[in-house]
Each structure stands twice: as C-alpha cells, then as structure tokens.
Design a protein around this motif. Structure first.
Motif, PDB file in Angstrom:
ATOM      1  N   GLU A  11      93.394  43.505  29.739  1.00 20.83           N
ATOM      2  CA  GLU A  11      94.818  43.808  29.657  1.00 20.83           C
ATOM      3  C   GLU A  11      95.203  44.084  28.204  1.00 20.83           C
ATOM      4  O   GLU A  11      94.730  43.418  27.289  1.00 20.83           O
ATOM      5  CB  GLU A  11      95.646  42.656  30.198  1.00 20.83           C
ATOM      6  N   ILE A  13      98.176  44.235  25.388  1.00 19.21           N
ATOM      7  CA  ILE A  13      99.487  43.696  25.052  1.00 19.21           C
ATOM      8  C   ILE A  13      99.914  44.267  23.706  1.00 19.21           C
ATOM      9  O   ILE A  13      99.150  44.230  22.747  1.00 19.21           O
ATOM     10  CB  ILE A  13      99.459  42.152  24.948  1.00 19.21           C
ATOM     11  N   ASN A  14     101.146  44.781  23.647  1.00 23.69           N
ATOM     12  CA  ASN A  14     101.698  45.283  22.393  1.00 23.69           C
ATOM     13  C   ASN A  14     102.361  44.122  21.657  1.00 23.69           C
ATOM     14  O   ASN A  14     103.325  43.532  22.156  1.00 23.69           O
ATOM     15  CB  ASN A  14     102.712  46.397  22.655  1.00 23.69           C
ATOM     16  N   SER A  19     105.042  43.392  25.075  1.00 21.59           N
ATOM     17  CA  SER A  19     105.036  44.038  26.387  1.00 21.59           C
ATOM     18  C   SER A  19     103.613  44.248  26.883  1.00 21.59           C
ATOM     19  O   SER A  19     102.687  44.442  26.102  1.00 21.59           O
ATOM     20  CB  SER A  19     105.773  45.377  26.329  1.00 21.59           C
ATOM     21  N   ARG A  20     103.476  44.198  28.189  1.00 22.09           N
ATOM     22  CA  ARG A  20     102.196  44.485  28.836  1.00 22.09           C
ATOM     23  C   ARG A  20     102.112  45.985  29.047  1.00 22.09           C
ATOM     24  O   ARG A  20     102.978  46.573  29.686  1.00 22.09           O
ATOM     25  CB  ARG A  20     102.106  43.771  30.173  1.00 22.09           C
ATOM     26  N   TYR A  23      95.970  47.970  31.829  1.00 21.78           N
ATOM     27  CA  TYR A  23      94.569  47.618  31.658  1.00 21.78           C
ATOM     28  C   TYR A  23      93.780  48.831  31.181  1.00 21.78           C
ATOM     29  O   TYR A  23      94.036  49.954  31.627  1.00 21.78           O
ATOM     30  CB  TYR A  23      93.985  47.112  32.981  1.00 21.78           C
ATOM     31  N   VAL A  70      92.190  39.822  26.933  1.00 17.86           N
ATOM     32  CA  VAL A  70      93.248  40.732  26.499  1.00 17.86           C
ATOM     33  C   VAL A  70      92.880  41.431  25.188  1.00 17.86           C
ATOM     34  O   VAL A  70      92.042  40.948  24.432  1.00 17.86           O
ATOM     35  CB  VAL A  70      94.607  40.015  26.314  1.00 17.86           C
TER      36      VAL A  70
END
Length: 82
Positions: A11, A13-14, A19-20, A23, A70
């Motif tokens: 995944e 993540i920013n 924010s997500r 993938y 992640v």
C-alpha cells in the motif's frame, strides 16, 4: 535494493496529507541503468464509466520509506489528484 516483485501489492501512503493512494501494481524499470525508476498505482475506478481515471506514476525519488506492508511517498496534494 528492492526487487520489483517485493514492491507489488504494498500500500502507498502519501505523507503530505496521510492519504491512501492505493497498491503498487507495476514498476517502471530503466534497462540501461538496471534500476527501478517509478512505481505505478492504478487510478481510482469510476462508478458508471467502467475503467479508471488514469494510473498514478510515482518517481523513485518521491519514495521516502519502504516498510514491510507500506510505501511512504511525499507528493504534493495536487499531484496525487490528477
């Protein structure tokens, strides 16, 4: 160093706005340099238009940390909304 297969399905993540982004589905590789240049996250699916709003290509230099599950990236908020 990471292998392309190890990055898939992590995944993203920013860290700019937590924010997500989705993938990782693929990577861009430079055959000349033998290095990963970018990771690709599929665009958000649209409800009635079937398909997506375009893939998000994240340059390797925007990746800040890679963990077990992640990948943390630093993108401007406007760039992720393209």
């Amino acid at each position: 160093m990471y292998r392309a297969g190890e990055l898939r399905q992590k995944e993203v993540i920013n860290i700019t706005d937590a924010s997500r982004l989705g993938y990782i589905s693929d990577v861009e590789v430079s055959l000349e340099a033998g290095a990963i240049e970018a990771v690709i996250v599929p665009g958000k699916a649209r409800l009635f238009n079937f398909g997506n709003s375009g893939d998000l290509v994240i340059p390797w230099d925007k990746i800040k940390q890679i963990g077990k599950d992640v990948v943390l990236v630093e993108l401007p908020i406007t760039e992720k909304n393209k």
